[in-house]
Structures are given as structure tokens and as C-alpha cells.
Design an enzyme around this catalytic site. Structure first.
Site, PDB file in Angstrom:
ATOM      1  N   LYS A   1       0.846  -1.206   0.000  1.00 43.43           N
ATOM      2  CA  LYS A   1       0.000   0.000   0.000  1.00 43.43           C
ATOM      3  C   LYS A   1       0.872   1.243   0.000  1.00 43.43           C
ATOM      4  CE  LYS A   1      -3.749   2.090   2.747  1.00 43.43           C
ATOM      5  NZ  LYS A   1      -4.587   1.899   3.941  1.00 43.43           N
TER       6      LYS A   1
ATOM      7  N   SER B   1      -9.469   2.228   3.500  1.00 43.51           N
ATOM      8  CA  SER B   1      -8.630   2.922   2.568  1.00 43.51           C
ATOM      9  C   SER B   1      -7.709   2.004   1.747  1.00 43.51           C
ATOM     10  CB  SER B   1      -7.791   3.969   3.280  1.00 43.51           C
ATOM     11  OG  SER B   1      -6.971   3.371   4.233  1.00 43.51           O
TER      12      SER B   1
ATOM     13  N   SER C   1      -9.525   0.048   7.689  1.00 45.90           N
ATOM     14  CA  SER C   1      -9.016   0.144   6.328  1.00 45.90           C
ATOM     15  C   SER C   1      -8.396  -1.094   5.718  1.00 45.90           C
ATOM     16  CB  SER C   1      -8.008   1.297   6.243  1.00 45.90           C
ATOM     17  OG  SER C   1      -8.709   2.519   6.328  1.00 45.90           O
TER      18      SER C   1
END
Lengths: 105, 481
Positions: free
Chosen positions: B80, B155, B179
Site C-alpha cells: 500500500k 482505505s 481500512s
């Protein structure tokens, strides 16, 4: 209204955000709604409840014997990153980061 | 090797040892898949082929020499984009870091690479990890691979989409309020949020320092466990990382679940939950009962307040953590006549709307006159939420809830009303505040084929137990309920 336009401008100044007038209006309405929702926390009786700043230090299940595992001895360790850091800077003149003048005579 | 069966940590290892495929060929295969599908998904933002192939070649040399292979040898993974990777652009999905290249690796990245993982690239996410739909990225939203008009969740939407679409065998995500778990739920893959402090945050671009965690998303539970074994553990560079031994997750995960007490809090099944989500998660709990687990009804009275607490504390911490983006030392600089003007111009231009909104909310709740009423009060309610969990774990070994109140919603559906978006976090923020570990596992699909997720919380540092229940659920066919 939970939050006024003036307060939004004050906060934007504290947070160094240069908002446009349209943004101020938009955030004013949105923050108002969010703060209204957050108000439900007022219903709770928090007398004698310690505020929790850090999960692990609240002693919630940790069996760490050291009372302060986050501390270490104050000994010098090598730190050779200056060049790499300055290389990534928008405007650097080793060993400084150059910025607009702060003090004017 | 069946083309349809997804690669796993184990099958990669077996294929490398049997010389059916080389690590380089596998990386090439994945880059090929990415080339075909990433344009429509937008899961990846940056690729790191030089680094990936260098690693793959190292692994191939080890194989040729008959050396022992490290635990994640050759496994193609995605990281990420809020996690620092040396020499590889790290944007946090923000314009303010559009060209930022870190000079160091996050500890989790370093550990993955030392374990042989092949890092393919950086995945898209909500800007600075702030969001529940991956629509807050400065580089365009991610599309859910199961249904392109749907959000992947956020997210860590890019990481979840990459794994679900077979564009990585596994990925690292981060979880502050849900997330990892929520996008895992929306995309139909397992995703684990470890205990706070279990995995080093060194190199994780900070959003909320008392809430941020790095964790794995994978195609199956055993792979999540394998990754945890590699990334978990104390790190001198992170003063909040726990000095607690890392257990053997692989063996803990394989333990039988008979006799385990499954706490089911009524508070997560009340108003707001979609009927199909409720139905599937109920079926999931019944499956666990058939495996020999005992259902324990629970009441966790502060569940309803957790979202409000989260949006006070996380935004307050974010307002502090994001003060560093000022155009001075790194990232975007928009010039100004004075220093203050430079700050304001840089941040005004560099941050997206959601980030600005959270910075302002956080600044407000910390500001003089409001600090006690909002921030301090929220910290006290956080204690009460944590006590709910501590009390529950006296009666139950794990707590099982839905991961999210709905399946993946449509792109653009919730973006106009920030509060509606925040309310999608209601089942995940609770565990975040308490710092406990939690996994989301797929638990069937709704009638339109969208994945539904079931969440399993455990006590602090009981990731092994959480993975154990998840694995038993998986083996009994729970994912396809």
C-alpha cells in the site's frame, strides 16, 4: 449552528490551510453535521473514567515486565541520512533547507 | 499447474522447488496480468520491476544452488502506498507527495524482502489512508474487481482489489479504523488487522499514531498467517512496537476450534445492518457452532459511540501528523511571499478535500476551549470501549460480528455526504480503538454477487486464535456460504 464561518476561518489559519471562500462554506456545513453527530458523546457519564491516550500503556492485556518499554538508553547511534534527505528537498543548500525569509528588517 | 487455481505462498514454493516455474517467470506472469487488468481497476499506482526482478533472480539463484528458501520466496506482493519503500515512489495517494521517493524501507517491507517476497509495486488507496471507499485518492478511484461500478472499500482499496483480482498473491495494507478489514470484506478476501504494536509502524506514513496498524491481505488464511510470521515482532525503530514474542502462527492457526466460545454482541446486529449481510453472518456463526464452537450472547454497550470517538481522536492525531507537509523538507512546495503563505499555498494545493476536512475537524477538537469537551471526553469514552472488549473476552474467546453494514456500495454513492461515509465504519472502529486484532473473512455473497464479510476479533496479541477460527471457517467452506 455548531460551527460558524469565523471559526472555520480560525481553524484553517491554525492548520495553515489557505481555503477558498467556496471551500469555507462547504466545510462549514459539513463540519457542522459531523460535530452534531459527535455530540452524542455528551450522553455518556465519564466521571472517574481515565482518558486513554495509548492502548498498550493502559495495561490492557500486555504482560511486558519493563515499565517503560518505549524508552532506551541515551546513547549516540550513527545517523547518516543527511545527504539522502536533502536530495529529496524542494530547495536545499547543504546543510540547509531554503525557505522564504522569516525575519524582515 | 492449473491456470485457474490462484497462487498461494505454499504453491509458489512448491513450484519453485519442483522447477516448474522460476521466480522471474512468475513475476513476469503477474506483471502481464497487471498490464491487462490494472487500467480498469486502477489498483496499482507505481511499479517496481527493477527491484522485483532483482529479487526474483536472487531467489532463482538460491533454487539453482539447492539452498534453503526463505518463507516467502518468490511470492509476488503489493505494498500500500502509505508504506515507505526505498527508491520506489511513495505518494500516499496524495498530490503533496507526488514525486516523493523515500530513502529507506519500512521495517515491514524490509522483513518481507528478507523473507524472499517479490515486491511488484505500490497500491492505490485513499489519500493518507483517510477514507472508506478509495474514492479519495488524488490518482483516481479504485474499482472493485467483482463489479467495476462498485467501490473496493477503503482505505486499502488498491491492496484488496489487487489480491482479489489475482494481481498479487498477497498485499500489505494498513488499518486505522477499518481500512484493511472493510475493503477485504467488499472484495471478498481475508484481511487481518493485527494488535496495535504487533507490527512495527516504522516507515508507515503516520495518520493516527495510536490507531495505525500494518497488516496482510491474502487469498487465504494460511498466507495471512505466513506474512504475519515475517512482519510481526518488536522493532527498535518503533517505540510503540510491543516487546512480546511472536508465536508460531502456522501451528496456532491449525489448532481445532471445538469448545471455543464465540461471543456475539447484539449491538452489531441492530439498526442499520443490511438484511442480506445479517443473514450471511448469522449463517457463518451457525457454521462455527457446527464446528463445535459455543455461541455466547454479549452486550457491548459503547459500540454505538465508537464511531464518534474515532472521528475525534483519529482526526486530532491526523491534524498533528499532517502538519509536517509544509513544503519545507520534502514533497510539493507551492511558493509564497512569506513562509506562512508558502505553507498555506502548499497545503491548499496539495491536500484533497477529505484530508482537509479531517485536519480541520482534528484542529477544532484540539483547540483551546474545545479540547476538554471533545478530545479529552473522547479519550475517556475510548477507555469505555476498550473495557467493553476486556469484559467480553472474560466470557468469550473470540467475538464475531459483521465487518460492514453493507456490501460494496456504488462509486459516487456516498461521496457527497462525509458523515454517511464515516458511518460505514461502525463495526470496525470499535476494535481499532481497543487495539485488539481483528480479521475479516469472506462469508458468502449477496444476491447481486457482491461479497459479504464476517469479522473475528480476539484479545490483544491473540492473532493466532483469530487466524485459527478464520482457518477453520475457511476449511469448512465458510467463504462460499
Amino acid at each position: 449552528m455548531k460551527i460558524s464561518r469565523e471559526e472555520v476561518l480560525r481553524i484553517a489559519e491554525l492548520a495553515h490551510l489557505g481555503l477558498s471562500p467556496e471551500e469555507v462554506d462547504m466545510y462549514c456545513g459539513q463540519l457542522d453535521g459531523i460535530l452534531g453527530y459527535i455530540d452524542k458523546l455528551k450522553q455518556i457519564d465519564i466521571s472517574n473514567v481515565e482518558p486513554m491516550a495509548q492502548v498498550l500503556h493502559a495495561g490492557a492485556g500486555s504482560d511486558v515486565k519493563d515499565a517503560h518499554p518505549e524508552l532506551r538508553d541515551d546513547t549516540l547511534l550513527p545517523c547518516d541520512i543527511a545527504d539522502a534527505v536533502l536530495a529529496a528537498a524542494p530547495d536545499a543548500e547543504k546543510p540547509f533547507f531554503r525557505v522564504p525569509k522569516v525575519i524582515t528588517r | 499447474m492449473s491456470a485457474a487455481a490462484p497462487w498461494t505462498v505454499e504453491s509458489v514454493r512448491a513450484a519453485l522447488l519442483a522447477k516448474k516455474i522460476s521466480a522471474r517467470e512468475l513475476a513476469t506472469e503477474f506483471y502481464g496480468r497487471i498490464e491487462r487488468r490494472n487500467p480498469e481497476l486502477n489498483a496499482y499506482l507505481t511499479f517496481s520491476p527493477e527491484r522485483a526482478y532483482a529479487q526474483a533472480d536472487r531467489i532463482d539463484l538460491s533454487v539453482a544452488r539447492g539452498e534453503n528458501l526463505p518463507p516467502l520466496a518468490g511470492v509476488p506482493m503489493a505494498i500500500k502506498d502509505v508504506i515507505s519503500t526505498r527508491g520506489v515512489r511513495t505518494t500516499c495517494a496524495s498530490k503533496i507527495l507526488e514525486n516523493y521517493v523515500p530513502a529507506y524501507d519500512a521495517t515491514a517491507v524490509e522483513r518481507l524482502e528478507r523473507a524472499g517476497a517479490v515486491l511488484l509495486g505500490k497500491t492505490n488507496c485513499d489519500e493518507f489512508a483517510m477514507g472508506g471507499s478509495n474514492e479519495n485518492s488524488a490518482y483516481g478511484p479504485v474499482h472493485n474487481p467483482v463489479a467495476l461500478d462498485r467501490v473496493p472499500g477503503g482505505s486499502s482499496g488498491g491492496s484488496a482489489a489487487a489480491v482479489a483480482a489475482g494481481l498479487a498473491v498477497a498485499a500489505l495494507g494498513t488499518d486505522t479504523g477499518g481500512s484493511i478489514r472493510q475493503p477485504a470484506s467488499f472484495c471478498g478476501v481475508p484481511g487481518l488487522m493485527p494488535t496495535y504494536g504487533r507490527v512495527s509502524r516504522y516507515g508507515l506514513v503516520a495518520f493516527a499514531s495510536s490507531l495505525d496498524k500494518i497488516g496482510p491481505l491474502a487469498e487465504n488464511v494460511a498466507d495471512a498467517a505466513a506474512i504475519m510470521s515475517v512482519i510481526a515482532g518488536h522493532d527498535e525503530n518503533d517505540s510503540t512496537s510491543a516487546a512480546i514474542a511472536v508465536p508460531d502462527y502456522a501451528s496456532e492457526t491449525r489448532r481445532p476450534v471445538q469448545g471455543l466460545r464465540i461471543g456475539v454482541p447484539e449491538d452489531y446486529f441492530a439498526e442499520g445492518i443490511d438484511a442480506e449481510v445479517k443473514e450471511k453472518v448469522e449463517s457463518g456463526i451457525e457454521l462455527l457452532e457446527r464446528l463445535g464452537c459455543k455461541r455466547i450472547p454479549l452486550h457491548m454497550p459503547h459500540t454505538d459511540f465508537a464511531t464518534a470517538v474515532y472521528y475525534v481522536l483519529a482526526t486530532a492525531e491526523a491534524s498533528s501528523n499532517l502538519a509536517r507537509y509544509d513544503g519545507v523538507r520534502y514533497g510539493l512546495r507551492v511558493p509564497g511571499a512569506t513562509l506562512t503563505e508558502m505553507y498555506r499555498n502548499t497545503r491548499e494545493n496539495g491536500f484533497g478535500a477529505e484530508v482537509k476536512r479531517r485536519i480541520m475537524l482534528g484542529t477544532y477538537v484540539l483547540s483551546s476551549g474545545y479540547y476538554d469537551a471533545y478530545y479529552l471526553r473522547a479519550q475517556s469514552v475510548r477507555t469505555l470501549v476498550a473495557r467493553d472488549f476486556a469484559g467480553a473476552f472474560k466470557k468469550a474467546d473470540v467475538i464475531v460480528t459483521p465487518t460492514a453494514p453493507t456490501a460494496a456500495f456504488g462509486l459516487g454513492e456516498k461521496i457527497a455526504d462525509p458523515l454517511q461515509m464515516y458511518l460505514a465504519d461502525i463495526y470496525t472502529v470499535t476494535g481499532s480503538l481497543a487495539g485488539v486484532p481483528g480479521i475479516s473473512v469472506p462469508c458468502g455473497k449477496n444476491r447481486t454477487g457482491l461479497p459479504i464479510g464476517m469479522q473475528i476479533f480476539g484479545p490483544h496479541f491473540a492473532e493466532g486464535r483469530v487466524l485459527q477460527v478464520a482457518r477453520a471457517f475457511e476449511e469448512a467452506g465458510g467463504f462460499g456460504l
